[in-house]
Enzyme design. Structure first.
Site, PDB file in Angstrom:
ATOM      1  N   ASP A  37       0.863  -1.189   0.000  1.00 51.47           N
ATOM      2  CA  ASP A  37       0.000   0.000   0.000  1.00 51.47           C
ATOM      3  C   ASP A  37       0.891   1.227   0.000  1.00 51.47           C
ATOM      4  O   ASP A  37       2.061   1.155   0.406  1.00 51.47           O
ATOM      5  CB  ASP A  37      -0.910   0.018   1.245  1.00 51.47           C
ATOM      6  CG  ASP A  37      -2.166   0.862   1.043  1.00 51.47           C
ATOM      7  OD1 ASP A  37      -2.026   2.088   0.865  1.00 51.47           O
ATOM      8  OD2 ASP A  37      -3.271   0.308   1.040  1.00 51.47           O
ATOM      9  N   ASP A  61       3.801   2.305  -4.030  1.00 52.58           N
ATOM     10  CA  ASP A  61       2.922   3.218  -4.770  1.00 52.58           C
ATOM     11  C   ASP A  61       2.754   2.601  -6.144  1.00 52.58           C
ATOM     12  O   ASP A  61       3.724   2.496  -6.909  1.00 52.58           O
ATOM     13  CB  ASP A  61       3.575   4.606  -4.852  1.00 52.58           C
ATOM     14  CG  ASP A  61       2.742   5.592  -5.669  1.00 52.58           C
ATOM     15  OD1 ASP A  61       1.851   5.165  -6.428  1.00 52.58           O
ATOM     16  OD2 ASP A  61       2.997   6.802  -5.541  1.00 52.58           O
ATOM     17  N   VAL A  62       1.540   2.182  -6.484  1.00 56.73           N
ATOM     18  CA  VAL A  62       1.338   1.407  -7.719  1.00 56.73           C
ATOM     19  C   VAL A  62       1.637   2.205  -8.992  1.00 56.73           C
ATOM     20  O   VAL A  62       1.748   1.638 -10.066  1.00 56.73           O
ATOM     21  CB  VAL A  62      -0.093   0.822  -7.822  1.00 56.73           C
ATOM     22  CG1 VAL A  62      -0.325  -0.225  -6.761  1.00 56.73           C
ATOM     23  CG2 VAL A  62      -1.158   1.918  -7.801  1.00 56.73           C
ATOM     24  N   ASN A  88      -5.808  -4.078  -6.560  1.00 58.29           N
ATOM     25  CA  ASN A  88      -6.959  -3.506  -5.861  1.00 58.29           C
ATOM     26  C   ASN A  88      -6.828  -2.003  -5.586  1.00 58.29           C
ATOM     27  O   ASN A  88      -7.836  -1.306  -5.515  1.00 58.29           O
ATOM     28  CB  ASN A  88      -7.128  -4.277  -4.536  1.00 58.29           C
ATOM     29  CG  ASN A  88      -7.973  -3.534  -3.531  1.00 58.29           C
ATOM     30  OD1 ASN A  88      -9.203  -3.536  -3.625  1.00 58.29           O
ATOM     31  ND2 ASN A  88      -7.327  -2.839  -2.589  1.00 58.29           N
ATOM     32  N   TYR A 153     -13.455   8.498 -12.896  1.00 57.88           N
ATOM     33  CA  TYR A 153     -13.480   7.193 -12.223  1.00 57.88           C
ATOM     34  C   TYR A 153     -14.079   6.125 -13.142  1.00 57.88           C
ATOM     35  O   TYR A 153     -13.525   5.036 -13.295  1.00 57.88           O
ATOM     36  CB  TYR A 153     -14.285   7.318 -10.922  1.00 57.88           C
ATOM     37  CG  TYR A 153     -14.283   6.067 -10.072  1.00 57.88           C
ATOM     38  CD1 TYR A 153     -13.134   5.656  -9.407  1.00 57.88           C
ATOM     39  CD2 TYR A 153     -15.441   5.304  -9.927  1.00 57.88           C
ATOM     40  CE1 TYR A 153     -13.136   4.515  -8.615  1.00 57.88           C
ATOM     41  CE2 TYR A 153     -15.449   4.162  -9.139  1.00 57.88           C
ATOM     42  CZ  TYR A 153     -14.292   3.772  -8.483  1.00 57.88           C
ATOM     43  OH  TYR A 153     -14.295   2.639  -7.714  1.00 57.88           O
ATOM     44  N   LYS A 157     -12.215   2.754 -14.629  1.00 50.64           N
ATOM     45  CA  LYS A 157     -12.674   1.398 -14.317  1.00 50.64           C
ATOM     46  C   LYS A 157     -13.108   0.644 -15.576  1.00 50.64           C
ATOM     47  O   LYS A 157     -12.995  -0.579 -15.653  1.00 50.64           O
ATOM     48  CB  LYS A 157     -13.803   1.447 -13.284  1.00 50.64           C
ATOM     49  CG  LYS A 157     -13.338   1.922 -11.901  1.00 50.64           C
ATOM     50  CD  LYS A 157     -12.246   1.023 -11.340  1.00 50.64           C
ATOM     51  CE  LYS A 157     -11.871   1.314  -9.913  1.00 50.64           C
ATOM     52  NZ  LYS A 157     -10.830   0.425  -9.389  1.00 50.64           N
ATOM     53  N   ILE A 188     -19.871  -0.641  -1.441  1.00 44.76           N
ATOM     54  CA  ILE A 188     -19.180  -1.378  -0.364  1.00 44.76           C
ATOM     55  C   ILE A 188     -18.685  -0.378   0.687  1.00 44.76           C
ATOM     56  O   ILE A 188     -18.050   0.626   0.335  1.00 44.76           O
ATOM     57  CB  ILE A 188     -17.972  -2.163  -0.937  1.00 44.76           C
ATOM     58  CG1 ILE A 188     -18.350  -2.970  -2.192  1.00 44.76           C
ATOM     59  CG2 ILE A 188     -17.380  -3.071   0.149  1.00 44.76           C
ATOM     60  CD1 ILE A 188     -19.441  -4.006  -2.025  1.00 44.76           C
ATOM     61  N   THR A 190     -16.419   1.309   2.719  1.00 41.51           N
ATOM     62  CA  THR A 190     -14.973   1.521   2.923  1.00 41.51           C
ATOM     63  C   THR A 190     -14.711   3.030   2.922  1.00 41.51           C
ATOM     64  O   THR A 190     -15.563   3.807   2.476  1.00 41.51           O
ATOM     65  CB  THR A 190     -14.112   0.894   1.797  1.00 41.51           C
ATOM     66  OG1 THR A 190     -14.204   1.739   0.646  1.00 41.51           O
ATOM     67  CG2 THR A 190     -14.515  -0.519   1.438  1.00 41.51           C
TER      68      THR A 190
HETATM   69  P1  NDP Z   1      -9.964   2.168   0.379  1.00 43.39           P
HETATM   70  O1  NDP Z   1      -9.719   3.637   0.229  1.00 43.39           O
HETATM   71  O2  NDP Z   1     -10.459   1.646   1.677  1.00 43.39           O
HETATM   72  O3  NDP Z   1      -8.651   1.345  -0.006  1.00 43.39           O
HETATM   73  C1  NDP Z   1      -7.824   1.678  -1.089  1.00 43.39           C
HETATM   74  C2  NDP Z   1      -6.388   1.613  -0.626  1.00 43.39           C
HETATM   75  O4  NDP Z   1      -5.528   1.870  -1.762  1.00 43.39           O
HETATM   76  C3  NDP Z   1      -6.067   2.703   0.408  1.00 43.39           C
HETATM   77  O5  NDP Z   1      -5.240   2.204   1.441  1.00 43.39           O
HETATM   78  C4  NDP Z   1      -5.342   3.720  -0.439  1.00 43.39           C
HETATM   79  O6  NDP Z   1      -4.517   4.587   0.289  1.00 43.39           O
HETATM   80  C5  NDP Z   1      -4.563   2.813  -1.360  1.00 43.39           C
HETATM   81  N1  NDP Z   1      -3.988   3.536  -2.484  1.00 43.39           N
HETATM   82  C6  NDP Z   1      -4.435   4.679  -3.075  1.00 43.39           C
HETATM   83  N2  NDP Z   1      -3.575   5.067  -4.038  1.00 43.39           N
HETATM   84  C7  NDP Z   1      -2.557   4.159  -4.053  1.00 43.39           C
HETATM   85  C8  NDP Z   1      -1.367   4.038  -4.802  1.00 43.39           C
HETATM   86  N3  NDP Z   1      -1.031   4.932  -5.738  1.00 43.39           N
HETATM   87  N4  NDP Z   1      -0.562   2.986  -4.557  1.00 43.39           N
HETATM   88  C9  NDP Z   1      -0.881   2.078  -3.603  1.00 43.39           C
HETATM   89  N5  NDP Z   1      -1.977   2.152  -2.844  1.00 43.39           N
HETATM   90  C10 NDP Z   1      -2.817   3.196  -3.066  1.00 43.39           C
HETATM   91  O7  NDP Z   1     -10.997   1.805  -0.769  1.00 43.39           O
HETATM   92  P2  NDP Z   1     -11.707   0.433  -1.220  1.00 43.39           P
HETATM   93  O8  NDP Z   1     -11.273  -0.707  -0.408  1.00 43.39           O
HETATM   94  O9  NDP Z   1     -13.144   0.741  -1.359  1.00 43.39           O
HETATM   95  O10 NDP Z   1     -11.131   0.314  -2.704  1.00 43.39           O
HETATM   96  C11 NDP Z   1     -10.452  -0.812  -3.202  1.00 43.39           C
HETATM   97  C12 NDP Z   1     -10.770  -0.931  -4.687  1.00 43.39           C
HETATM   98  O11 NDP Z   1     -12.159  -1.234  -4.848  1.00 43.39           O
HETATM   99  C13 NDP Z   1     -10.526   0.348  -5.479  1.00 43.39           C
HETATM  100  O12 NDP Z   1      -9.938   0.040  -6.720  1.00 43.39           O
HETATM  101  C14 NDP Z   1     -11.930   0.894  -5.685  1.00 43.39           C
HETATM  102  O13 NDP Z   1     -12.027   1.728  -6.825  1.00 43.39           O
HETATM  103  C15 NDP Z   1     -12.714  -0.388  -5.827  1.00 43.39           C
HETATM  104  N6  NDP Z   1     -14.146  -0.258  -5.611  1.00 43.39           N
HETATM  105  C16 NDP Z   1     -14.655   0.090  -4.388  1.00 43.39           C
HETATM  106  C17 NDP Z   1     -16.015   0.194  -4.211  1.00 43.39           C
HETATM  107  C18 NDP Z   1     -16.627   0.564  -2.914  1.00 43.39           C
HETATM  108  O14 NDP Z   1     -17.858   0.732  -2.847  1.00 43.39           O
HETATM  109  N7  NDP Z   1     -15.861   0.716  -1.822  1.00 43.39           N
HETATM  110  C19 NDP Z   1     -16.963  -0.041  -5.316  1.00 43.39           C
HETATM  111  C20 NDP Z   1     -16.315  -0.421  -6.551  1.00 43.39           C
HETATM  112  C21 NDP Z   1     -14.971  -0.529  -6.672  1.00 43.39           C
HETATM  113  P3  NDP Z   1      -5.117   6.071   0.614  1.00 43.39           P
HETATM  114  O15 NDP Z   1      -6.228   5.850   1.573  1.00 43.39           O
HETATM  115  O16 NDP Z   1      -3.936   6.781   1.184  1.00 43.39           O
HETATM  116  O17 NDP Z   1      -5.608   6.638  -0.702  1.00 43.39           O
END
Ligand code: NDP
Length: 255
Positions: A37, A61-62, A88, A153, A157, A188, A190
């Site tokens: 992460d 950082d992805v 993810n 967004y 996606k 979801i 989060t």
């Molecule tokens: P969260 O914000 O809880 O988790 C995402 C994580 O990714 C965070 O820890 C975030 O850090 C990290 N992150 C952001 N940018 C980078 C980067 N450049 N490199 C590495 N890590 C990074 O969100 P979700 O769990 O909800 O999201 C997970 C995936 O699910 C995402 O791709 C999201 O688009 C997708 N999704 C989520 C939905 C929902 O309803 N929650 C619905 C549909 C899809 P930081 O917090 O610092 O940004």
């Protein structure tokens, strides 16, 4: 035996939400999990180890190709193989198109699209050494249809959805044993939802949104997605590739 016993998994964005739940479920089912992460994830990895799983954390950082190379090199050295890649990590940039800054558009694409491309590109050579593997890209129902205020967004996606199918067909053509599927979550619970209402630090009221928009009348939890990630990671889905798996309580069924 767990459903992914003996396999090595890499999960991006694993400190929070869906990524963290996926890492936990994969570890519970026997995988050795590398959590990555951009923010700290030592606590998430330690919690898995405390409950008897195998996990470690590496900052990644992805959007950085050099960091991806370092992570894959570290896995090759320490775990010796890579069987499961869960792309993810993601952010949600909201805003009206005529007000959206090009820099914010590019930030959205850098994390959600470049990050997935770099993950697949960098991980494939190591995965191919094992002659089998599963790549799971987390897209969204926003990758299946448009939404006002979320053009960047949705675009990102949608790109993940079609990139997934291209990876699947390229791997099949090479007969390398690697499958690639996308997961499309709905609403979801989060922290990402705080990014969707610009200027708000409070999470959106997903219960109210779910009551209106989800046929099953409830929001989803990270575990609802993690269990599908586990299925796609396991050999139970061994004949599935290039598929888009929607997990949204029926939100998109009637549309
Ligand atoms: P969260 O914000 O809880 O988790 C995402 C994580 O990714 C965070 O820890 C975030 O850090 C990290 N992150 C952001 N940018 C980078 C980067 N450049 N490199 C590495 N890590 C990074 O969100 P979700 O769990 O909800 O999201 C997970 C995936 O699910 C995402 O791709 C999201 O688009 C997708 N999704 C989520 C939905 C929902 O309803 N929650 C619905 C549909 C899809 P930081 O917090 O610092 O940004």
């Amino acid at each position: 035996m767990g459903r992914v016993s003996g396999k090595v998994a890499l999960v991006t964005g694993a400190s929070s939400g869906i990524g963290r739940a996926s890492a936990e479920v994969l570890a519970r089912e026997g995988a050795s999990v590398v959590l990555t992460d951009v923010r700290d994830g030592e606590e998430a990895a330690a919690a898995i180890c405390k409950s008897g799983g195998k996990a470690r954390f590496i900052r990644l950082d992805v959007t950085s190709e050099s960091e991806w190379r370092d992570v894959i090199a570290s896995i090759e050295k320490q775990e010796g193989r890579l069987d499961i890649l869960v792309n993810n990590a993601g952010i949600a940039v909201a805003g009206l198109i005529h007000e959206l800054a090009l820099e914010d558009w590019r930030r959205q694409m850098a994390t959600n699209v470049d990050g997935v491309f770099l993950g697949v590109k960098t991980a494939l050579p190591l995965m191919r050494k094992g002659k089998s593997g599963s790549i799971i890209n987390i897209s969204s129902i926003a990758g299946l249809r448009g939404a006002p205020n979320l053009s960047a967004y949705c675009t990102s996606k949608g790109a993940v959805r079609l990139f997934t199918k291209s990876v699947a067909l390229e791997c099949a053509a090479m007969q390398d044993g690697i499958r690639c599927n996308s997961v499309h979550p709905g609403l979801i619970e989060t922290p990402i939802w705080s990014q969707v209402v610009p200027g708000s630090n409070e999470p959106m009221d997903l219960d109210a949104a779910a009551a209106l928009r989800v046929p099953m009348r409830r929001k989803g939890w990270p575990d609802d997605i993690a269990k599908v990630v586990l299925f796609l990671a396991s050999d139970d889905s061994g004949y599935m590739t290039g598929e888009e798996v929607v997990v949204d309580g029926g939100m998109t069924v009637g549309t």
